[in-house]
Design a protein around this motif. Structure first.
Motif, mmCIF file in Angstrom:
data_model
loop_
_atom_site.group_PDB
_atom_site.id
_atom_site.type_symbol
_atom_site.label_atom_id
_atom_site.label_comp_id
_atom_site.label_asym_id
_atom_site.label_seq_id
_atom_site.Cartn_x
_atom_site.Cartn_y
_atom_site.Cartn_z
ATOM 1 N N TYR A 24 0.836 -1.203 0.000
ATOM 2 C CA TYR A 24 0.000 0.000 0.000
ATOM 3 C C TYR A 24 0.873 1.256 0.000
ATOM 4 O O TYR A 24 0.596 2.214 -0.732
ATOM 5 C CB TYR A 24 -0.941 -0.002 1.209
ATOM 6 N N LEU A 70 2.101 1.587 -3.658
ATOM 7 C CA LEU A 70 1.088 1.959 -4.651
ATOM 8 C C LEU A 70 0.538 3.358 -4.398
ATOM 9 O O LEU A 70 0.322 4.127 -5.320
ATOM 10 C CB LEU A 70 -0.080 0.966 -4.613
ATOM 11 N N MET A 103 -6.643 -1.750 12.922
ATOM 12 C CA MET A 103 -6.496 -0.802 11.816
ATOM 13 C C MET A 103 -6.630 -1.433 10.440
ATOM 14 O O MET A 103 -6.191 -2.544 10.200
ATOM 15 C CB MET A 103 -5.122 -0.129 11.895
ATOM 16 N N SER A 104 -7.199 -0.662 9.526
ATOM 17 C CA SER A 104 -7.190 -1.038 8.115
ATOM 18 C C SER A 104 -5.797 -0.762 7.555
ATOM 19 O O SER A 104 -5.005 -0.033 8.161
ATOM 20 C CB SER A 104 -8.217 -0.211 7.350
ATOM 21 N N VAL A 105 -5.510 -1.327 6.396
ATOM 22 C CA VAL A 105 -4.211 -1.106 5.758
ATOM 23 C C VAL A 105 -3.989 0.395 5.504
ATOM 24 O O VAL A 105 -2.890 0.915 5.715
ATOM 25 C CB VAL A 105 -4.117 -1.904 4.437
ATOM 26 N N GLU A 106 -5.035 1.094 5.075
ATOM 27 C CA GLU A 106 -4.932 2.537 4.834
ATOM 28 C C GLU A 106 -4.509 3.273 6.102
ATOM 29 O O GLU A 106 -3.695 4.191 6.067
ATOM 30 C CB GLU A 106 -6.281 3.134 4.402
ATOM 31 N N GLU A 107 -5.120 2.862 7.219
ATOM 32 C CA GLU A 107 -4.819 3.564 8.461
ATOM 33 C C GLU A 107 -3.389 3.272 8.918
ATOM 34 O O GLU A 107 -2.675 4.183 9.345
ATOM 35 C CB GLU A 107 -5.830 3.191 9.553
ATOM 36 N N THR A 143 -1.024 5.412 6.702
ATOM 37 C CA THR A 143 -1.048 6.860 6.940
ATOM 38 C C THR A 143 -0.534 7.196 8.345
ATOM 39 O O THR A 143 0.109 8.218 8.542
ATOM 40 C CB THR A 143 -2.453 7.454 6.708
ATOM 41 N N ARG A 144 -0.791 6.313 9.310
ATOM 42 C CA ARG A 144 -0.230 6.534 10.661
ATOM 43 C C ARG A 144 1.295 6.461 10.631
ATOM 44 O O ARG A 144 1.978 7.204 11.324
ATOM 45 C CB ARG A 144 -0.747 5.477 11.644
ATOM 46 N N GLN A 150 2.652 9.620 9.367
ATOM 47 C CA GLN A 150 2.515 10.672 10.367
ATOM 48 C C GLN A 150 3.567 10.528 11.474
ATOM 49 O O GLN A 150 4.199 11.500 11.870
ATOM 50 C CB GLN A 150 1.111 10.620 10.964
ATOM 51 N N ARG A 162 6.051 11.214 1.260
ATOM 52 C CA ARG A 162 5.595 10.452 0.106
ATOM 53 C C ARG A 162 6.351 10.899 -1.138
ATOM 54 O O ARG A 162 6.718 12.064 -1.272
ATOM 55 C CB ARG A 162 4.098 10.637 -0.092
ATOM 56 N N GLY A 183 1.891 11.925 -5.166
ATOM 57 C CA GLY A 183 0.652 12.414 -4.545
ATOM 58 C C GLY A 183 0.875 13.697 -3.793
ATOM 59 O O GLY A 183 1.983 14.132 -3.596
ATOM 60 N N THR A 222 -7.801 9.037 8.052
ATOM 61 C CA THR A 222 -6.617 8.890 7.196
ATOM 62 C C THR A 222 -6.406 10.072 6.253
ATOM 63 O O THR A 222 -5.327 10.235 5.701
ATOM 64 C CB THR A 222 -6.743 7.644 6.298
ATOM 65 N N ILE A 243 -7.651 10.204 3.376
ATOM 66 C CA ILE A 243 -7.654 9.695 2.002
ATOM 67 C C ILE A 243 -8.849 10.255 1.224
ATOM 68 O O ILE A 243 -8.725 10.654 0.072
ATOM 69 C CB ILE A 243 -7.656 8.149 1.994
ATOM 70 N N ARG A 248 -7.856 16.664 -4.585
ATOM 71 C CA ARG A 248 -6.948 16.665 -5.742
ATOM 72 C C ARG A 248 -7.725 16.640 -7.053
ATOM 73 O O ARG A 248 -7.312 17.233 -8.045
ATOM 74 C CB ARG A 248 -5.989 15.475 -5.688
ATOM 75 N N TYR A 272 -5.638 12.625 10.838
ATOM 76 C CA TYR A 272 -5.793 12.390 12.281
ATOM 77 C C TYR A 272 -5.879 13.666 13.110
ATOM 78 O O TYR A 272 -5.344 13.744 14.209
ATOM 79 C CB TYR A 272 -4.682 11.459 12.789
ATOM 80 N N ASP A 301 -12.158 -1.507 9.394
ATOM 81 C CA ASP A 301 -12.061 -2.665 8.519
ATOM 82 C C ASP A 301 -10.985 -3.526 9.177
ATOM 83 O O ASP A 301 -9.883 -3.664 8.699
ATOM 84 C CB ASP A 301 -11.675 -2.094 7.140
ATOM 85 N N LEU A 310 -5.707 -5.196 -3.438
ATOM 86 C CA LEU A 310 -5.831 -4.259 -2.313
ATOM 87 C C LEU A 310 -7.155 -3.507 -2.350
ATOM 88 O O LEU A 310 -7.784 -3.287 -1.324
ATOM 89 C CB LEU A 310 -4.689 -3.243 -2.347
#
Lengths: 282, 282
Positions: free
Chosen positions: A174, A177, A262-266, A269-270, A273, A279, A282, B22, B24, B31, B49, B124, B177
């Motif tokens: 993640y 990508l 946590m989800s993968v997104e979280e 992003t954590r 942070q 990054r 993006g 997140t 996202i 964007r 967050y 999730d 994903l």
């Protein structure tokens, strides 16, 4: 009262996410909004690439059919740029929730610049630096997954460590990508943990290490799906590994995160942070 | 006139994407909206967050600092649910573009249900079916990447084929994903192509095959970054492979897509649209 509840439970409402592009934006925001109404039974439909009047007409038919079936106005979340196509979509029997029009109008007003009117995102094609960073990061994550190789760690942006099945691989992918970050990952095995110190391959990259923590109950559950009844998936083994690895994180001063809920997104992003890692896209 | 252009070019405007989760969602929609104003030089900042007043105060300081530096009101895209935190964010000197409030209000009105008021998406977590589907799909993609194994193809939802470096791997991972889809991928090599038929391992799964096409110039460029000056990256070789593979797609009736100008997101969503393949999550 009971009868009314049952009746309510059957009133499904359809929500459409419609876009002239991938529909990822419409769907992401739309689902976030629907999640605020957990008691409403929604059925969702994603309609991407509605980029001409014929497809818009087809979408209208689907919306009207849902209305007749549900007896409730479908919610239509859309991010369509073309006024003609949007007008067509708006002609359906629906509660229309345009995501772009209002916000684009306000940005135009504030900047004094007219919107370009193109569909979707600017292309992120194979000529762009973004595309290259992203693909390189994905291949880096694959080549350096699961401790397979350690000789490229000098090129890593981050090296995720943790016990087996703590979420390192999906998080690495993640990060690659979504953010173009080169993430390697290395599973600390029982032998590593018994030594109570970092494996040699990791020591010289200590500043790049980030530890994942997962609570014992969840780890047992995940491992049992993989190898039920084994020592590997036993509570005792999982607990021992967890304790040992947290000891290493603490004694070595490695930043770490409990990812159990946590989800993968979280998780991804954590990590950005907490580490301040930048990054690449993006 | 020239001087004015130079002056305009220096007027960078800062855009913030702020969320209690997140970020996202805020970033994705923000964007997309900014991409409608390609002539405006934006500098973007993502603040995830922001879930308490202290962090909100810190965000306000960052917004006000950007305002002083730019001399232009920063654009603030936010998806904050808590009224107190949102009020704090709104106290900054900015052009505030709330993404949730208006839409959530309209859904509440239409459904007659009050919003739950929680932050971000429902979790999730590792107990959920979604999490499991997703992780399983990621591991499936990894285990079945690049033709490494073919014995699990019965369990694949789709098998991507194409020449080397046509985008199969990132697309497989994105499908896993984002949609929980089990995607294998298999590179058709020069030997496969010379045979002018499908390799044996693919024949019995023909209904699951999907072909990627990439134009020769782009393929050359991508391969040269990997192995400059080699036969592998020569125009002639790339062209030959492209022609041969398109011949196979046509003669075998395999659906295919020219991905030369597409982002990974677009390739993945177009494949879903063309094949009718159902996502397992989302």
């Amino acid at each position: 009262m009971k009868a009314l509840e049952v009746d309510n439970a059957q009133n499904i409402r359809t929500a459409f996410f419609i876009s002239d592009g991938t529909a990822i934006t419409a769907e992401t925001l739309g689902r976030a909004i629907l999640s605020q109404f957990a008691s409403v039974p929604f059925e969702t439909r994603v309609l991407p690439y509605v980029d001409n009047l014929e497809r818009a007409e087809d979408a209208v038919v689907q919306i009207n059919t849902a209305y007749q079936r549900d007896g409730l106005l479908p919610l239509v979340f859309d991010t369509i740029v073309s006024p003609e196509i949007r007008e067509k979509i708006n002609s359906a029997h629906s509660c229309n929730l345009d995501m772009y029009e209002g916000l684009i109008g306000r940005v135009a007003e504030e900047t004094g610049v007219e919107p370009d009117g193109h569909s979707g995102h600017a292309h992120d094609n194979v000529d762009s630096e973004t595309y290259k960073e992203r693909i390189d990061a994905v291949h880096f994550a694959l080549d350096n997954d699961d401790g397979a190789r350690t000789r490229h760690y000098h090129a890593a942006d981050i090296i995720l460590i943790g016990v087996s099945r703590s979420g390192k691989t999906p998080t690495s992918l993640y990060l690659a990508l979504q953010f173009g970050i080169r993430a390697a990952n290395y599973p600390l095995t029982e032998e590593d943990l018994n030594d109570n110190q970092l494996p040699k391959a990791l020591r010289e990259h200590k500043h790049k290490l980030f530890g994942l923590i997962i609570d014992t109950d969840r780890l047992v559950k995940i491992r049992q799906e993989r190898r039920a009844g084994s020592r590997y998936s036993s509570y005792q083994q999982c607990q021992q590994e967890q304790r040992a690895i947290q000891g290493i994180y603490t004694s070595q001063g490695i930043p770490s995160l409990d990812v159990s809920e946590m989800s993968v997104e979280e998780i991804a992003t954590r990590i950005l942070q907490m580490t301040g890692l930048k990054r690449r896209i993006g």
